[in-house]
Each structure stands twice: as C-alpha cells, then as structure tokens.
Design an enzyme around this catalytic site. Structure first.
Site, PDB file in Angstrom:
ATOM      1  N   HIS A  94      57.892 -42.830 -21.748  1.00  0.00           N
ATOM      2  CA  HIS A  94      57.592 -43.329 -23.094  1.00  0.00           C
ATOM      3  C   HIS A  94      58.318 -42.501 -24.148  1.00  0.00           C
ATOM      4  O   HIS A  94      57.981 -41.346 -24.402  1.00  0.00           O
ATOM      5  CB  HIS A  94      56.067 -43.302 -23.315  1.00  0.00           C
ATOM      6  CG  HIS A  94      55.662 -43.809 -24.654  1.00  0.00           C
ATOM      7  ND1 HIS A  94      54.576 -43.335 -25.346  1.00  0.00           N
ATOM      8  CD2 HIS A  94      56.228 -44.764 -25.439  1.00  0.00           C
ATOM      9  CE1 HIS A  94      54.483 -43.975 -26.496  1.00  0.00           C
ATOM     10  NE2 HIS A  94      55.473 -44.837 -26.579  1.00  0.00           N
ATOM     11  N   GLU A 106      56.949 -38.835 -23.301  1.00  0.00           N
ATOM     12  CA  GLU A 106      55.692 -38.868 -22.552  1.00  0.00           C
ATOM     13  C   GLU A 106      56.010 -39.395 -21.159  1.00  0.00           C
ATOM     14  O   GLU A 106      56.499 -40.518 -21.019  1.00  0.00           O
ATOM     15  CB  GLU A 106      54.723 -39.829 -23.250  1.00  0.00           C
ATOM     16  CG  GLU A 106      53.412 -39.216 -23.611  1.00  0.00           C
ATOM     17  CD  GLU A 106      52.504 -40.173 -24.394  1.00  0.00           C
ATOM     18  OE1 GLU A 106      51.367 -39.792 -24.616  1.00  0.00           O
ATOM     19  OE2 GLU A 106      52.925 -41.282 -24.785  1.00  0.00           O
ATOM     20  N   SER A 141      54.446 -48.602 -24.408  1.00  0.00           N
ATOM     21  CA  SER A 141      53.699 -47.601 -25.177  1.00  0.00           C
ATOM     22  C   SER A 141      52.197 -47.784 -25.019  1.00  0.00           C
ATOM     23  O   SER A 141      51.429 -46.920 -25.404  1.00  0.00           O
ATOM     24  CB  SER A 141      54.085 -47.667 -26.652  1.00  0.00           C
ATOM     25  OG  SER A 141      53.886 -48.964 -27.133  1.00  0.00           O
ATOM     26  N   ASN A 165      49.602 -42.264 -28.456  1.00  0.00           N
ATOM     27  CA  ASN A 165      49.099 -43.423 -29.194  1.00  0.00           C
ATOM     28  C   ASN A 165      47.583 -43.474 -29.239  1.00  0.00           C
ATOM     29  O   ASN A 165      47.001 -43.993 -30.187  1.00  0.00           O
ATOM     30  CB  ASN A 165      49.681 -44.715 -28.623  1.00  0.00           C
ATOM     31  CG  ASN A 165      51.096 -44.931 -29.133  1.00  0.00           C
ATOM     32  OD1 ASN A 165      51.530 -44.255 -30.070  1.00  0.00           O
ATOM     33  ND2 ASN A 165      51.827 -45.840 -28.525  1.00  0.00           N
TER      34      ASN A 165
END
Ligand SMILES: C[C@H](O)CC(=O)SCCNC(=O)CCNC(=O)[C@H](O)C(C)(C)COP(=O)(O)OP(=O)(O)OC[C@H]1O[C@@H](n2cnc3c(N)ncnc32)[C@H](O)[C@@H]1OP(=O)(O)O
Length: 724
Positions: A448, A460, A427, A498
């Site tokens: 991800h 992702e 991540s 993130n």
C-alpha cells in the site's frame, strides 16, 4: 577498557612517525562516551610519545563516524551519564586535539556526520573521498551541534552556507565540501590514508598551513552583515517550523560566537546542548529516529535468517495516479517495469504520467536529461499478460472493486511464474477477499503506497495469515531499494494508516454539524503541526475517494462510525473538492484556497439529516479542545489497531502516523504523543464525550485497561501481548 565497552579508538604508529587513530564502533562508528574517552586517551598518548610526530584520525570500514551515539541520549536525559559541561567540545576537541603541539588530519570516507564531522573539524586539515557525506544533521534530532560545530562550520564555509547545512540537516559530498573549504583535498579511497599521513607531516614541516578552524576569521562576514544573515535565517526557520524553538537556539549560539568570540560560543553551545537534549522535542525526534529503523525488524519474519530473493522485473496493473506513481518509484531505483492497461488510450495516459513525474524532476534540476532517458527506457507498456511470464513481482493498482480484483488475481495466478509475488495496492479491501479465487494465498501481500507514490515515504506492507515470511522479506528489501520506510501490518479494512485516518475526518464532521467552524478547525489542526486540516485534506483527496473509503468503514465498523451526509450532499451539488474548484473551500486557478460562505447551507442540511443541534460549547471550543476532540478518536483507533495485532508495535504506528498522515514528527507519533498526555486523561475525555455525543468517542477496551492501570499505551504487557 572493559569488555562491555561500547566501541573504542585504536592507535597504530607508523615508521613515518604518524599515529593513525581509528574509531571502531560498528555499524557507523558512532561516538559513544567510551569511544570519546578512548579517543582522548589515544591522543594524550600520541602527544606524549617521542616516536609520534603527527596524527591521522579515521574510522573503521570506510566510515569516518555517524556522529554522537544517539542511543546514549537516553542516559543523558535520565541524568545517568552526564559528563561535565564542555567535556567533549572544550576539553577533548579544542584543548586536546586542536590545541595540540602535533598536527592532526582527518581522513574521511563514508560518513562524517554530527559529532563525527565536529571531530574532523577540530583536526588541522581534512582529506575526504568524493562519496563521503559531511554534515551537521543534529537539528533533525531536536538538538544542536554540541561538539563545536556551531562555531567551526561557519568559520570554514562561511555563515550562509553553514546555516543552510545546519538548518536543513542536509550533508554535502566530498567535491562540494572541498569547494566550500570544509575539506582540503579529495582523493580516492585507496589513497586516503597515505595522503592524510603525508598531509600531516607537511603541516609539521610547514609545507601546508597549520589551521585551528575555531580561530579562522576570513570566512566570517563583518558583524553588521552577519547580523542581517542571521536575521534572515531566523525568519526562515520560524516560517518553516513555527512550533520549533531549537533552530532559533542554534542561531543564537552561532551569533554568540561571532559577537563574543568562539570560546564564548563554545560554552554557550555546550549549555544549550544540555538543555535541548532534555527537551520534549528532542525526546520525540530521537524516538522517531529509532522507530523508523525499527520498522524493518518484524518478529517471526526478519529473525528467521531468510535472505531476500532478487526482484528484477515488476509488472504494474493500472496506470492511474497510483500505478504511474509506483512505476515512477520503481524505475527511479532501476527496476524493469511493465505497465499494463486495458486499452491503448489508458496505457498512453499512464506512460505519460510517469514521464511527467520524471520531467518535473528534470525541470527542477534534480535529474539530468540523460538519467531521464535511462530511467524511462526501463518502462514498457502492455495490454495483455504475455510479458508477465518472467516477472518477479506484480503490483495491482486498479480501482477499488472487489470482483475486478478477484478476477485479476485469478488471471495473475495463470500467467505469472510460481515464484512471483502477487501484491495489491488496495487501501481498504481485505486481501483474503481479493485472493479468494486463487490458490496462491502464500504469495499474496499488500503493497500500500501513499499518493503521490513516488514522493511519499511510507509503504504499508500488509500480510495475511497465509502470506509467507519470504514474501515479506522480499518486499521489505524492495521497499528499502526504492527508499521507502516500510511498516508491516496485518490484514483488515483500512490497515493501519487509513484506520487511524478515518476518525480524523469523522471527528471534524461531527464537530462541524454541532456548530464548530470548518475553517477554525483546519487552522488549529495546521497550527498543531499537520500539513493541512481535515477539510482541506478532503478537498485535496477529492470527495469521490472520501466517500468510497468512508463507505468501507461504515460497512465494517458500523457501531463507531459517525455517519454524516455533509460530503455526499456537497458532491451531489457538483462540489467534489479541489479538482472541481469547489469543496470545503473555493479554489482559484492557482489552487489557492479561500473560505466559502455558501458552506453554511450544506452544513445546516446535513445537521438536519443527522438530527443533531448546535451545541454552544462546541461553537466556542478552545484550541486545545479542538486538537483533543480530533486526535483522541485517532488515538482510540490506534489502540484498537494495536490490540488486534494489526500493528506489531506502538512505534510502528508512530511512524505510520508521521509518514502516512503527516503527524508532526516532533510530537513523536500518535502513541508517543498520547503517552505524553497519559492514558488516564485521554480515557476520561473520550468517556465524557461519548456520554454527550455518542459511541463514536467510546474508549476501546485496550485504552480503558491502560487507563485503569495508569500504564502507557505503548507498553506491551504480557496481558496485551496475549490479546494480539
Ligand atoms: C554532539 C553532537 O553534535 C550530536 C550528534 O552527533 S547527534 C548524531 C548526529 N548524527 C546523525 O544524526 C546521523 C544519524 N544516522 C543516520 O542518519 C543514518 O543512520 C546514517 C546516514 C548514518 C546511515 O544510514 P543507513 O546506512 O541507511 O543505516 P541506518 O539503518 O540508518 O543505520 C544503521 C544502524 O546504525 C545505527 N546508527 C546510525 N547512526 C547512529 C548514531 N549516530 N548513533 C547510534 N546509532 C546510529 C542505526 O540505529 C542502525 O542501527 P540498527 O541496525 O540497529 O537499526
């Protein structure tokens, strides 16, 4: 009709005297104004012609209709295409189709959604296939059924079921539609047209009932009872989505039809539809509809004519929470999966987690025991790489440790076939670093997932400069098969989601150290529409993860990270979030959270370490200010992500925010929402706070440039493109 017409309806008259009118507007036969006008012209003609006795309406290529053409809403909103009120619902569907002297039957295969079903309900009977999906999903777009659906559906299936269908936007399949009374018969696709033709002639010859559903009354409850049902529905709608008004408007319109009669209901519906189409909520949700479909269009990748290669067998490294969730998602879509762990104990635990994920579906009645057995048989455990010789894709999901991942990828290069896609579920860690010890950079990619991976809708897909377009096309296809919305992003610490998420928690910590209240922040942010506030989320994710990912950001973006010791201090004291029953909140055995007065002492301590003082202005922040101080740093980071080319387009970040962060879709996603406030305004507020509270708030160059020109953050001017 001109050559530029957006779709049409075509008519063919058979020797049996039945005119078959077919909606033709690929890919889903949506109802553009051209289609609707052409439908009316064909009906008028069929009614005039002596050789036509009855009519069948259907859609080309096994799809009745996906509803009103959503791309036409823009024109209505701008006032370019504004047909007169009631033109479709009253003039075409009610006064032309339903009131006709010749009977009509809808032959429904594939889809009959929104306006599509509304056309079907205006016919005098409906025949469908078992797989056909019938529903009124308009509320999902911030509008209501506007072609009579609010009036006809309750009269066909009863008030409670129609409310459920409209409020949840969920369609029903052929068999259920038949048992509800929405369709009259279910047949196989190759019998569909002939059955419908015969049915239409039977109606004409009075062998079957000639029903105008607008005037049916047998399914509608007596007024008092109906009002109780509507009251309950209102309460539920408000509870489910307190910020949304359009479900309540829909219920009011249904009530009008019951109290004042269906014609009055139709007019109220038409007026409400016109107003709702122009609302900010509808604009946001329609933007999300197209943005979601746009994520699979990646310039330089999906426009190269590459066909996805077949992925049959996938290996997953690590059976922890993420690995087992990913394995679950894959076997649910019939992929063969090998789950590899380092020892028997971990392997057993990993397989146990996958089983538990599936069992919970069985318990909820969403999966049969038979399907459970079939799916679980697709999963094999392994402690070595021997079985990797024929896998098409590997997804590494071990702990976030660079040297461990480097070793794993070097091993994978040795054991997997040369065509195998080598994906990492990291991540935060740079993929170039992970693949450093290999010569397979072209097939290394990020996959991800978000926890729980078998539930969360976003995937992702992270590409490095070396990742081949073929590998991305392959992964996009796997994403589609496992029903995820993929967003393709560039490689950097934290990728898109993130990176946007990080300032969310940091801003909250900054505010709290300066005197704002933890619980008030969470309350305001939840009221804004997030599933939970930043502190409740930290508790859920666990402080271990929060600190580990946080340190990656501090390391990579030291100038703009707010370094608070609050979470580490609490963790030192064995408060690690929900799993330890103590974090920002206290948790009882039922995981119910309650505020903890003890929190003050940790906040004071971290305030001292940070060397900041209570700011009376921040103690008394208004709700609007809390929202802005938490989300404008997120917008700022989203701008950096865009400027760096990590995201290809702003709409991808909107989808990432909605599906990865839980940002409310009815606000259109992070950049769409920011643009509704204006780049100038956001810049000026961030600039003001950066002077007061430091560089954490400092507006980035992309934002500054947009603000100076007064242009939206989403627009990709030549200048912005050249910086990507
Ligand atoms: C007045 C009326 O009451 C108002 C209405 O009818 S509003 C419209 C109500 N209908 C809907 O909400 C249905 C919306 N569509 C969907 O849910 C899904 O697209 C679907 C179930 C029809 C098909 O799903 P799926 O097979 O996965 O294909 P999907 O990728 O979503 O769509 C295929 C293409 O059709 C387009 N499309 C789908 N429905 C459309 C619609 N109603 N109008 C315009 N375009 C539509 C999509 O944008 C996509 O275009 P693209 O290929 O250029 O990206």
């Amino acid at each position: 009709m001109g050559s530029k017409a957006k779709g049409r309806a075509v008519m063919e008259v058979g020797a049996d005297g039945v005119a078959v009118i077919t909606i033709v507007h690929p890919p889903v036969n949506s109802l553009s104004f051209d289609v609707l006008n052409s439908l009316k012209e064909n009906f008028d003609q069929a009614l005039r012609r002596d050789d036509v006795q009855a009519i069948v309406v259907t859609g080309e290529n096994g799809k009745f209709s996906g509803g009103f053409d959503i791309s036409a809403f823009g024109g209505i909103q701008e006032g370019k295409d504004r047909p007169k009120t009631g033109f479709v619902s009253v003039e075409i569907l009610s006064d032309t189709i339903e009131a006709a002297r010749k009977p009509s039957v809808a032959a429904i295969d594939g889809l009959a959604l929104g306006g599509g079903l509304e056309v079907g309900m205006a016919c005098h009977a409906r025949i469908s296939t078992t797989t056909a999906q019938l529903g009124l999903p308009e509320l999902q777009l911030g509008i209501l059924p506007g072609f009579g659906g609010t009036q006809r559906l309750p009269r066909l299936v009863g008030l409670s079921k129609s409310l459920e269908m409209m409020l949840t936007s969920k369609p029903v399949k052929g068999e259920e539609a038949c048992s509800l009374g929405l369709v009259d018969a279910v047949v196989s696709p190759n019998e569909l047209l002939n059955t419908a033709r015969r049915w239409a002639l039977d109606i004409l010859e009075r062998r079957r009932p000639w029903i105008a559903s607008l005037y049916k009354t047998d399914k509608i409850e007596p007024l008092g009872e109906a009002r109780e049902i509507l009251k309950f529905a209102r309460a539920q709608a408000q509870k489910r989505a307190p910020n949304l008004n359009h479900p309540l408007v829909c219920i009011d319109v249904i009530e009008e039809g019951i109290v004042s009669g269906p014609r009055a209901g139709l007019w109220k519906e038409a007026q409400a539809f016109e107003e709702l189409v122009r609302s900010d909520i509808a604009k946001s949700l329609i933007h999300i509809f197209f943005a979601q479909r746009g994520t699979t269009k990646v310039p330089g990748v999906t426009d190269l004519g590459l066909a996805p290669r077949q992925v049959k067998k996938v290996a997953i490294l690590g059976g922890g929470l993420m690995g087992s969730g990913i394995a679950t998602a894959l076997i649910l879509s019939n992929y063969h999966v090998i789950l590899k762990e380092v020892n028997e104990k971990f392997l057993e635990a990993g397989i146990g987690r996958v089983k538990a994920n599936l069992q919970s579906r069985v318990k909820k009645g969403n999966m049969t025991q038979e399907k459970f057995e079939k799916n679980i048989s697709l999963l094999k455990g392994s402690l070595d790489y021997e079985s990797f010789k024929d896998v098409d894709m590997v997804i590494e999901a071990v702990i976030e440790n660079v040297s461990l991942k480097q070793q794993i990828f070097a091993d994978l290069e040795r054991y997997c076939p040369p065509h195998c896609i080598l994906a990492s579920n990291t991540s935060t860690i740079d993929l170039n670093l992970i693949g450093e010890k290999t010569r397979s950079q072209d097939r290394i990619v990020g996959a991800h997932f978000f926890s729980p991976a078998h539930v969360m809708p976003l995937l992702e897909i992270v590409r490095t400069k070396q990742t081949s377009p073929q590998v991305i096309v392959d992964l996009l296809n796997v994403g589609k098969k496992i029903k995820k919305t993929p967003v393709v992003v560039g490689n950097c610490t934290g990728f898109a989601v993130n990176r946007m998420f990080f300032p969310y928690t940091q801003a909250a910590l900054l505010l709290v150290e300066r005197g704002a209240d933890v619980y008030q922040i969470d309350k305001v942010i939840t009221k804004f529409g997030m599933p939970m506030g930043p502190f409740r989320l930290c508790d859920l994710v666990g402080f271990g993860v929060a600190i580990a990912t946080g340190s990656q950001f501090v390391l990579n973006f030291p100038k703009r990270t707010y370094k608070s010791m609050l979470i580490p201090l609490m963790q030192e004291d064995k408060r690690a979030g929900e799993t330890s029953h103590k974090g920002f909140y206290l948790y009882n055995d039922k995981r119910k959270a309650s505020p903890d007065p003890e929190l003050k002492k940790y906040i004071e301590k971290s305030r001292n370490i940070s060397g900041v003082a209570i700011d009376p202005k921040l103690v008394k922040l208004q709700e609007k200010d809390i929202v802005e101080m938490i989300f404008f740093p997120v917008v700022n980071e989203a701008c950096r992500v865009l400027a760096e080319g990590i995201a290809v387009k702003a709409a991808d970040l909107d989808i990432s925010a909605v599906m990865g962060m839980g940002f409310p879709p009815y606000r259109g996603g992070i950049i769409f929402w920011a643009d509704s406030l204006g780049s100038k305004y956001i810049y000026s507020r961030l600039d003001e706070w950066s002077k007061l509270y430091g560089d954490f708030f400092k507006p980035c160059a992309y934002l500054a440039e947009r603000a100076a020109k007064g242009t939206p953050l989403s627009s990709t001017s030549a200048q912005a493109k050249s910086r990507l």
